[in-house]
Design a protein around this motif. Structure first.
Motif, PDB file in Angstrom:
ATOM      1  N   ARG A   1     -24.907  -2.308  31.398  1.00  0.00           N
ATOM      2  CA  ARG A   1     -24.174  -2.290  32.518  1.00  0.00           C
ATOM      3  C   ARG A   1     -24.994  -1.689  33.477  1.00  0.00           C
ATOM      4  NH1 ARG A   1     -19.242   0.506  31.520  1.00  0.00           N
ATOM      5  NH2 ARG A   1     -18.225   0.017  29.803  1.00  0.00           N
ATOM      6  N   GLN A   2     -25.732  -2.827  33.892  1.00  0.00           N
ATOM      7  CA  GLN A   2     -27.752  -2.323  34.936  1.00  0.00           C
ATOM      8  C   GLN A   2     -26.946  -2.915  35.927  1.00  0.00           C
ATOM      9  OE1 GLN A   2     -30.220  -5.476  33.643  1.00  0.00           O
ATOM     10  NE2 GLN A   2     -29.251  -7.429  34.671  1.00  0.00           N
ATOM     11  N   ALA A   3     -25.392  -3.484  35.789  1.00  0.00           N
ATOM     12  CA  ALA A   3     -25.091  -3.332  37.764  1.00  0.00           C
ATOM     13  C   ALA A   3     -23.662  -2.081  37.330  1.00  0.00           C
ATOM     14  CB  ALA A   3     -23.993  -4.629  37.633  1.00  0.00           C
TER      15      ALA A   3
ATOM     16  N   ARG B   1     -22.521   2.165  39.314  1.00  0.00           N
ATOM     17  CA  ARG B   1     -22.714   3.014  40.124  1.00  0.00           C
ATOM     18  C   ARG B   1     -23.426   3.549  39.692  1.00  0.00           C
ATOM     19  NH1 ARG B   1     -17.205   4.605  36.531  1.00  0.00           N
ATOM     20  NH2 ARG B   1     -18.400   3.935  34.842  1.00  0.00           N
TER      21      ARG B   1
ATOM     22  N   TYR C   1     -24.907  -1.182  44.759  1.00  0.00           N
ATOM     23  CA  TYR C   1     -23.142  -1.464  43.867  1.00  0.00           C
ATOM     24  C   TYR C   1     -21.935  -0.713  44.531  1.00  0.00           C
ATOM     25  CZ  TYR C   1     -19.480  -1.482  40.534  1.00  0.00           C
ATOM     26  OH  TYR C   1     -17.712  -1.401  39.436  1.00  0.00           O
TER      27      TYR C   1
ATOM     28  N   ARG D   1     -18.872  -2.770  45.377  1.00  0.00           N
ATOM     29  CA  ARG D   1     -17.712  -1.961  45.192  1.00  0.00           C
ATOM     30  C   ARG D   1     -16.441  -2.123  46.422  1.00  0.00           C
ATOM     31  NH1 ARG D   1     -15.113   2.168  42.805  1.00  0.00           N
ATOM     32  NH2 ARG D   1     -14.433   1.980  40.836  1.00  0.00           N
TER      33      ARG D   1
ATOM     34  N   PHE E   1     -12.422  -2.052  41.802  1.00  0.00           N
ATOM     35  CA  PHE E   1     -12.971  -2.857  40.178  1.00  0.00           C
ATOM     36  C   PHE E   1     -12.292  -3.857  39.832  1.00  0.00           C
ATOM     37  CE2 PHE E   1     -14.042  -3.390  35.242  1.00  0.00           C
ATOM     38  CZ  PHE E   1     -14.860  -3.232  35.733  1.00  0.00           C
TER      39      PHE E   1
ATOM     40  N   ILE F   1     -27.134  -9.988  33.614  1.00  0.00           N
ATOM     41  CA  ILE F   1     -25.676 -10.464  32.978  1.00  0.00           C
ATOM     42  C   ILE F   1     -24.949 -10.348  34.024  1.00  0.00           C
ATOM     43  CG2 ILE F   1     -25.079  -7.620  32.773  1.00  0.00           C
ATOM     44  CD1 ILE F   1     -24.185  -8.534  29.484  1.00  0.00           C
TER      45      ILE F   1
ATOM     46  N   ALA G   1     -18.126  -8.315  35.600  1.00  0.00           N
ATOM     47  CA  ALA G   1     -16.961  -8.767  34.255  1.00  0.00           C
ATOM     48  C   ALA G   1     -16.718  -7.976  33.208  1.00  0.00           C
ATOM     49  CB  ALA G   1     -16.593 -10.429  33.934  1.00  0.00           C
ATOM     50  N   ASP G   2     -15.552  -7.586  32.461  1.00  0.00           N
ATOM     51  CA  ASP G   2     -15.423  -6.420  32.082  1.00  0.00           C
ATOM     52  C   ASP G   2     -15.034  -7.392  30.858  1.00  0.00           C
ATOM     53  OD1 ASP G   2     -15.151  -3.547  32.026  1.00  0.00           O
ATOM     54  OD2 ASP G   2     -13.655  -4.301  31.170  1.00  0.00           O
ATOM     55  N   ILE G   3     -15.255  -6.977  29.403  1.00  0.00           N
ATOM     56  CA  ILE G   3     -14.342  -7.049  28.193  1.00  0.00           C
ATOM     57  C   ILE G   3     -12.708  -7.032  28.432  1.00  0.00           C
ATOM     58  CG2 ILE G   3     -16.245  -6.677  26.954  1.00  0.00           C
ATOM     59  CD1 ILE G   3     -14.472  -4.308  25.496  1.00  0.00           C
TER      60      ILE G   3
ATOM     61  N   PHE H   1     -20.760 -12.814  28.818  1.00  0.00           N
ATOM     62  CA  PHE H   1     -20.311 -12.135  27.802  1.00  0.00           C
ATOM     63  C   PHE H   1     -18.690 -11.988  26.773  1.00  0.00           C
ATOM     64  CE2 PHE H   1     -18.123  -8.254  29.562  1.00  0.00           C
ATOM     65  CZ  PHE H   1     -18.526  -8.130  31.153  1.00  0.00           C
TER      66      PHE H   1
ATOM     67  N   TYR I   1      -8.109  -1.273  22.522  1.00  0.00           N
ATOM     68  CA  TYR I   1      -7.533  -1.669  23.600  1.00  0.00           C
ATOM     69  C   TYR I   1      -6.453  -1.486  24.260  1.00  0.00           C
ATOM     70  CZ  TYR I   1     -12.378   0.602  24.675  1.00  0.00           C
ATOM     71  OH  TYR I   1     -13.048   0.921  25.265  1.00  0.00           O
TER      72      TYR I   1
ATOM     73  N   SER J   1     -18.264  -2.349  20.356  1.00  0.00           N
ATOM     74  CA  SER J   1     -18.326  -1.621  20.659  1.00  0.00           C
ATOM     75  C   SER J   1     -17.944   0.169  19.634  1.00  0.00           C
ATOM     76  CB  SER J   1     -18.201  -0.671  22.597  1.00  0.00           C
ATOM     77  OG  SER J   1     -18.554  -1.875  23.011  1.00  0.00           O
TER      78      SER J   1
ATOM     79  N   HIS K   1     -26.862   1.601  24.356  1.00  0.00           N
ATOM     80  CA  HIS K   1     -25.533   1.698  25.016  1.00  0.00           C
ATOM     81  C   HIS K   1     -25.527   1.586  26.225  1.00  0.00           C
ATOM     82  CE1 HIS K   1     -21.199   2.864  24.764  1.00  0.00           C
ATOM     83  NE2 HIS K   1     -21.126   1.814  24.804  1.00  0.00           N
TER      84      HIS K   1
END
Ligand code: CP3
Length: 342
Positions: free
Chosen positions: A23-25, A27, A32, A36, A42, A69, A72-74, A140, A150, A205, A321
């Protein structure tokens, strides 16, 4: 010269471990938050290639991490399979739920995901042009079990109760869902690699809530299937697997799945992992993200202890994490400096 992350993933022991951050990019960075805001929300940020590439590059400019990285998002994969997806500010993701076999049957076929995910591949292409030559680009996806939790519950859950209940109630439908996500993930990661991703990471996760034979069936087996397909289509592209909270099942995970590297969460003792996991190849991790909030001497000492514990084998330094929004960017700089001062 080969990039440091790729050398570590190939099994080389380096004098200083390469470093990047989950999560280096995000809030905790003011730049960032500004980008955003420009995107509006998002998901618009994820689907606007110029802006997604911009936030991917921000932590590279600030800290000179060895890897970027993809931003995007999973949960874009469920969306691409036909689920509704939205994010509630301050709460997290929400999706339409899958409650029975009919819900699984209504999903789109795996190869339809490209219709939705095209902009993500464009972000990868921009990044492979714009990243510094020494920086590795990591693509990823979520692992099938985590993504399924989810899709079934429609949100994040503490104990993944709804997914476990679905698995108990209709194992065939549950397996069909895992299979569909597995196929979609192979499609998605292959396309990321074709667009320029040099490494891919699989985030499981919620692996820690799968016990016994379920861990083998729904964490190990899908990871093995995804990795085998990627290795066949794209030989030589390394895969990092992150079965978070897998505890003693981290031992042997790389061998069982074919992963080139196992990412360790911060509940894992580094000395234990050096003896039980790093013997099979590269490991990644595992500083507690809380140190990015608190900083100080404890951050320095714990960073040094992790570097020390893994120094006899291939290691990529990372958090255990994702970094949290309340982290202090100065503490991240201190971590990077401490790792590189060795
Ligand atoms: C479970 C999971 C998700 N997403 C992800 C996981 C697996 C890793 C993990 O365990 O954290 C992975 C992820 N999410 C994001 C990335 C981008 C790359 C990176 O910088 O690491 C990656 C690799 C961006 C994001 N994904 C999200 C944000 C915050 C969104 C915002 O800007 O408001 C970011 C930067 C939102 C998100 N996305 C997800 C949740 C539960 C949330 C809400 C919680 C939160 O806000 O942190 C699902």
């Amino acid at each position: 010269m080969t990039k440091t992350i790729l050398r570590a993933l190939a099994g080389e022991t380096l004098p200083t471990p390469p470093i990047w951050m989950m999560r280096q990019a995000g809030r905790y960075l003011p730049e960032y938050r500004a980008t955003r805001a420009k995107a509006g929300d998002f998901l618009s940020l994820c689907y606007t290639p110029d802006l997604a590439a911009e936030v991917t590059l921000q932590p590279i400019r600030r800290y000179g991490f060895d890897a970027a990285i993809l931003f995007a998002d999973i949960l874009l994969v469920p969306q691409a399979l036909g689920a509704d997806l939205w994010f509630v500010t301050g709460e997290g993701p929400r999706l339409s739920t899958i409650t029975d076999a009919g819900g699984v049957a209504a999903l789109k076929p795996a190869d339809a995901v490209h219709e939705t995910l095209g902009p993500i591949y464009e972000t990868v292409r921009i990044l492979s042009r714009e990243l510094p030559s020494e920086t590795t680009l990591i693509g990823f996806a979520g692992a099938p079990w985590t993504v399924a939790t989810y899709m079934i519950a429609g949100r994040g859950t503490r104990d993944q109760g709804p997914a476990h209940a679905f698995k108990q109630a209709d194992r065939a439908a549950f397996s069909a869902l895992i299979d569909r996500i597995t196929e979609a993930t192979i499609e998605y990661l292959s396309a990321q690699i074709e667009a320029g991703a040099e490494v891919v990471k699989l985030f499981d996760s919620w692996a820690g809530s799968l016990q016994g034979a379920d861990f083998d069936a729904f964490c190990v087996a899908p990871a093995r299937q995804i990795i085998a397909a990627l290795k066949q289509r794209h030989p030589g592209v390394p895969v990092i697997a992150f079965p978070r909270e897998a505890k003693d099942r981290y031992a042997g995970f790389a061998r069982a799945t074919g992963a080139d590297c196992v990412a360790l969460d911060n509940s894992v003792d580094a000395g234990w992992a050096a003896a039980q996991v790093q013997t099979d190849g590269c490991v990644q991790g595992n500083l507690a993200p809380g140190h990015m909030v608190t900083g100080g001497q404890a951050l320095i000492e714990e960073t040094r202890a992790i570097v020390e514990a893994f120094r006899a084998g291939p290691h990529i330094f990372n958090l255990g994490h994702g970094i949290t929004p309340d982290a202090d960017p100065e503490h991240v700089a201190l971590m990077v400096e401490t790792v590189r001062a060795r």
